[in-house]
Design an enzyme around this catalytic site. Structure first.
Site, PDB file in Angstrom:
ATOM      1  N   HIS A 135       0.845  -1.209   0.000  1.00  0.00           N
ATOM      2  CA  HIS A 135       0.000   0.000   0.000  1.00  0.00           C
ATOM      3  C   HIS A 135       0.876   1.253   0.000  1.00  0.00           C
ATOM      4  CE1 HIS A 135       1.130   0.680   4.121  1.00  0.00           C
ATOM      5  NE2 HIS A 135       0.903  -0.606   4.350  1.00  0.00           N
ATOM      6  N   ASP A 152       4.215  -4.685   3.969  1.00  0.00           N
ATOM      7  CA  ASP A 152       5.680  -4.814   3.909  1.00  0.00           C
ATOM      8  C   ASP A 152       6.192  -6.123   4.516  1.00  0.00           C
ATOM      9  OD1 ASP A 152       5.069  -3.972   6.493  1.00  0.00           O
ATOM     10  OD2 ASP A 152       6.668  -2.476   6.609  1.00  0.00           O
TER      11      ASP A 152
END
Ligand SMILES: *[C@@H]1O[C@H](CO)[C@@H](O)[C@H](O)[C@H]1NC(C)=O
Ligand SMILES: *[C@@H]1O[C@H](CO)[C@@H](O)[C@H](O)[C@H]1NC(C)=O
Ligand SMILES: *[C@@H]1O[C@H](CO)[C@@H](O)[C@H](O)[C@H]1NC(C)=O
Ligand SMILES: *[C@@H]1O[C@H](CO)[C@@H](O)[C@H](O)[C@H]1NC(C)=O
Ligand SMILES: *[C@@H]1O[C@H](CO)[C@@H](O)[C@H](O)[C@H]1NC(C)=O
Ligand SMILES: *[C@@H]1O[C@H](CO)[C@@H](O)[C@H](O)[C@H]1NC(C)=O
Length: 489
Positions: free
Chosen positions: A121, A386
Site C-alpha cells: 500500500h 511490507d
C-alpha cells in the site's frame, strides 16, 4: 461482478503489536492489525496508561505554557532545505516510493507474455500503536523547561496532527502512478476480455491502494481499459497477502534493542542537553525520528523533525528497520520466510498455468476456482503489506546475505535495505518472458525496477529459464520444508 466478493471488514482493523513487545513492536511491526490477546496486551496497556498520564501531564504543561511568556527562544529557524534525496531514501519502511534503478528493457527478440505484480500500500499515517508510542516520546520531549538549540524552537508551539492507519494523499497518488506506469509498460498484453486480475488484502489502506492503482491504469489507457478490484482476501482467514497465520513466529526485538542501545545513546545525550528536563531514553529516538518521514509524507513538506538528526543518524535509523525486517520476517527469523510460501506457490501456478499446490496460507476454496483464481490472464496484481513482502522475498531467495546482519555493525555493502525493498508502494514484478527462436520460457524479477540477479536458478542478465526457476523454489513447493507446522506446534 467479482468486486467485493468478500465483504470488507473495517471493524477488525484495530492495530496490534503482534508478537513484538511494547518497545519495538509499536513502531516497526507496523503492518499487523489483529489484536492478539497475549503477551503484548500487557505492554499495550502499560504503554496506553503511560500515554494517558502523559496526555494529562502535557495538557497541564500546555496550559502552563499558554500563561508563560518566557518560553520561546525566539531564535531564527533554519531555512527549510528541499528534501535531500540521500536522507529521504534512508527512512527504512517509511520511505515514500522511489525506483531503485532504471527499468531495463528485455534483450532483443524477447517480450513479456505475463506479469505478476505484488505491491505494498502507499504512504500512510502511523498505525495506531506507532502513533501512541510516538506521542509518548513526544510528550517526554515537550516536558523540557526550555530549548537551548534553535532547531527545537518549533516545539514551543507544536501540535501532533497526524491521523491513523489510513493512506495519505501521497499514498493514493503513488498507487495511481504505479497503475499508470504499469499500463504504459505492459500495454501490449492488455486486451478487452483480458484485464488485470486484481486482489487485495482486506485492510482499508490496502484495498484503497488497489482501487487507486486501477484508476491510474484506466486513466493511462484513456479509460479504454478499466480493471476492477476482483477479490478481497479477509485478513483473519487464510490470506497469502498478509502475515497473521504463524502464531509461533518470533520477532526482532533482541537485535533492534541491541542496535538501539548503540546508535540512540549519543542522540539521547544531545537532545537532553538541548531540551533540559525532557529526560528522553533510547526508545524515544526511533519514534521521534519516524516523525520526519510520517510528517513529511502527510504534509508533503519536510518536517522540522528531519532537521534534528544527521545523515549518519538516518543511516542508523535505516539499519534499525533493516534489522527489524531481517530478524522479523527475513532470513534471520526461523519462521519468517514460510509466511511467504503461499504467495510463491500461487505465483508458480500462474507462471506454469497449473493449479495451485499449497498447504500453507492459501484459501484452497478460492484458489481452486477459475472465478477467484483464474489461470488464463496476462496480468495479475496483488496488494499487500511490507512484512508479507519481506517474507515472500526470503521464500523466493531474493536479497540473500553472505551472513546474518550484525546487530552492532552495519555492513555498508549489504543489499538488505528495507527502503529499497519495501518502501511505501514498493513492488515486486515477476515477468514471464518469451524469446523468438527459443522454446523455453523465461522469468525475470524486478523489485522497485531493479532487476534481481536470480543467481539461485542460474540467472543470466536476471533471466532464468522457467523450469529452472520452478526447480529453485523447493522451499515453497515443499510447503516450507516443515516450517509451516512449526507455526502451530
Ligand atoms: C533554560 O533552563 C536552564 C535550566 O533551568 C537555565 O539555566 C537556562 O538559563 C534556561 N535558558 C533559557 C534561555 O531560558
Ligand atoms: C501556534 O500555532 C497555531 C496553529 O498552528 C497558530 O495559530 C498560532 O499563531 C501559533 N502561536 C504562536 C505563538 O506561534
Ligand atoms: C478465461 O477462462 C474463462 C472460463 O474459465 C473465460 O470465461 C474467460 O473469457 C477466459 N479469459 C481469457 C482472458 O482467456
Ligand atoms: C484513491 O482512492 C480513494 C478511495 O477509494 C479515493 O477517494 C481517492 O480519490 C483516490 N485517489 C486517487 C489519486 O486515485
Ligand atoms: C475461504 O474463502 C471463502 C470465500 O471467501 C470463505 O467463505 C472461507 O471462509 C475462506 N476460508 C478460509 C479458511 O479462509
Ligand atoms: C486454511 O489453511 C489451513 C492451514 O493450512 C488449512 O488447514 C485449511 O484447510 C485452509 N482452509 C481453506 C478453506 O483453504
Amino acid at each position: 461482478m467479482l468486486e467485493r466478493l468478500a465483504p470488507q471488514v473495517k471493524t477488525q482493523e484495530t492495530q496490534s503489536l503482534g508478537s513484538d513487545d511494547c518497545e519495538i513492536g509499536f513502531a516497526l511491526s507496523d503492518e499487523k492489525e489483529h489484536v492478539m490477546l497475549s503477551r503484548p496486551t500487557r505492554c499495550i496497556c502499560i504503554r496506553i496508561l503511560e500515554f494517558a498520564a502523559l496526555v494529562l501531564f502535557s495538557s497541564l504543561f500546555l496550559a502552563w505554557l499558554a500563561l508563560s511568556s518566557t518560553r520561546t527562544t525566539g531564535a531564527p529557524f533554519p531555512a527549510a532545505s528541499p528534501l535531500s534525496v540521500d536522507v529521504d531514501h534512508l527512512w527504512a519502511q517509511y520511505s515514500p516510493y522511489f525506483p531503485v534503478a532504471k527499468y531495463k528493457p528485455l534483450p532483443r527478440g524477447c517480450k513479456v507474455s505475463q506479469v505478476n505484480i505484488i505491491q505494498r500500500h502507499g504512504s500512510r499515517f502511523p498505525t495506531l500503536g506507532a502513533g501512541v508510542a510516538i506521542q509518548v516520546s513526544l510528550a517526554r520531549l515537550l516536558r523540557a523547561r526550555n530549548f537551548t538549540d534553535p532547531r527545537l524552537a518549533f516545539l514551543a508551539n507544536y501540535t501532533y496532527e497526524l491521523g491513523q492507519d489510513d493512506l495519505v494523499a501521497l499514498g493514493a497518488s503513488e498507487s495511481f502512478s504505479a497503475g499508470a506506469l504499469q499500463f504504459e509498460r505492459y500495454r501490449d498484453i492488455v486486451r478487452h476480455g483480458n484485464l488485470p486480475f486484481v486482489r487485495a488484502s482486506s485492510s482499508k489502506r490496502v484495498v484503497e491502494s488497489a482501487t487507486n492503482w486501477t484508476a491510474g491504469f484506466a486513466s493511462a489507457s484513456n479509460e479504454m481499459f478499466k480493471p476492477k478490484v476482483s477479490l478481497i482476501l479477509l485478513e483473519y482467514l487464510n490470506d497469502t497477502l498478509t502475515n497473521k497465520m504463524c502464531p509461533n513466529a518470533g520477532n526482532a526485538n533482541e537485535q533492534t534493542h541491541h542496535w538501539q542501545s548503540i546508535f540512540a545513546r549519543p542522540i539521547v545525550h544531545r537532545l537532553n542537553q538541548a531540551a533540559p528536563g525532557a529526560n528522553l531514553v533510547d526508545i524515544d529516538i526511533p519514534y521521534l525520528m519516524s516523525l520526519c518521514p510520517f510528517e513529511t509524507v502527510a504534509k508533503r513538506t519536510k518536517s522540522h523533525f528531519c532537521d534534528l538528526f544527521t545523515q549518519q543518524e538516518f543511516e542508523a535509523f535505516e539499519y534499525y528497520g533493516d534489522l527489524n525486517k531481517f530478524y522479523g520476517f527475513g532470513y534471520g527469523q526461523t519462521l519468517g520466510r514460510v509466511q511467504g510460501v503461499g504467495y510463491v506457490n500461487e505465483l508458480l501456478a500462474r507462471l506454469t498455468g497449473k493449479p495451485v499446490q499449497d498447504h500453507t496460507q492459501t484459501n484452497r476454496t478460492l484458489d481452486s476456482s477459475p472465478v477467484t483464481f483464474p489461470l488464463n490472464r496476462s496480468i495479475y496484481v496483488d496488494f499487500s503489506h511490507d512484512n508479507t513482502m519481506v517474507a515472500i522475498y526470503a521464500a523466493l531467495g531474493l536479497f540473500q546475505q553472505p551472513k546474518h546482519l550484525d546487530p552492532a555493525h552495519p555492513d555498508p555493502d549489504r543489499t538488505w535495505m528495507v527502503s529499497r525493498m519495501v518502501p511505501f508502494s514498493g513492488r515486486m514484478v515477476t515477468e514471464k518472458v518469451q524469446c523468438s527462436g527459443k522454446t523455453d520460457q523465461f522469468v525475470r524479477i524486478l523489485v522497485n525496477d531493479a532487476v534481481e540477479p536470480l543467481e539461485f536458478c542460474g540467472g543470466k542478465h536476471g533471466l532464468c529459464e522457467l523450469d529452472a526457476f520452478v526447480q529453485s523454489q523447493g522451499y515453497a513447493r515443499s510447503d516450507g520444508a516443515g516450517d509451516f507446522e512449526k507455526c502451530f506446534a
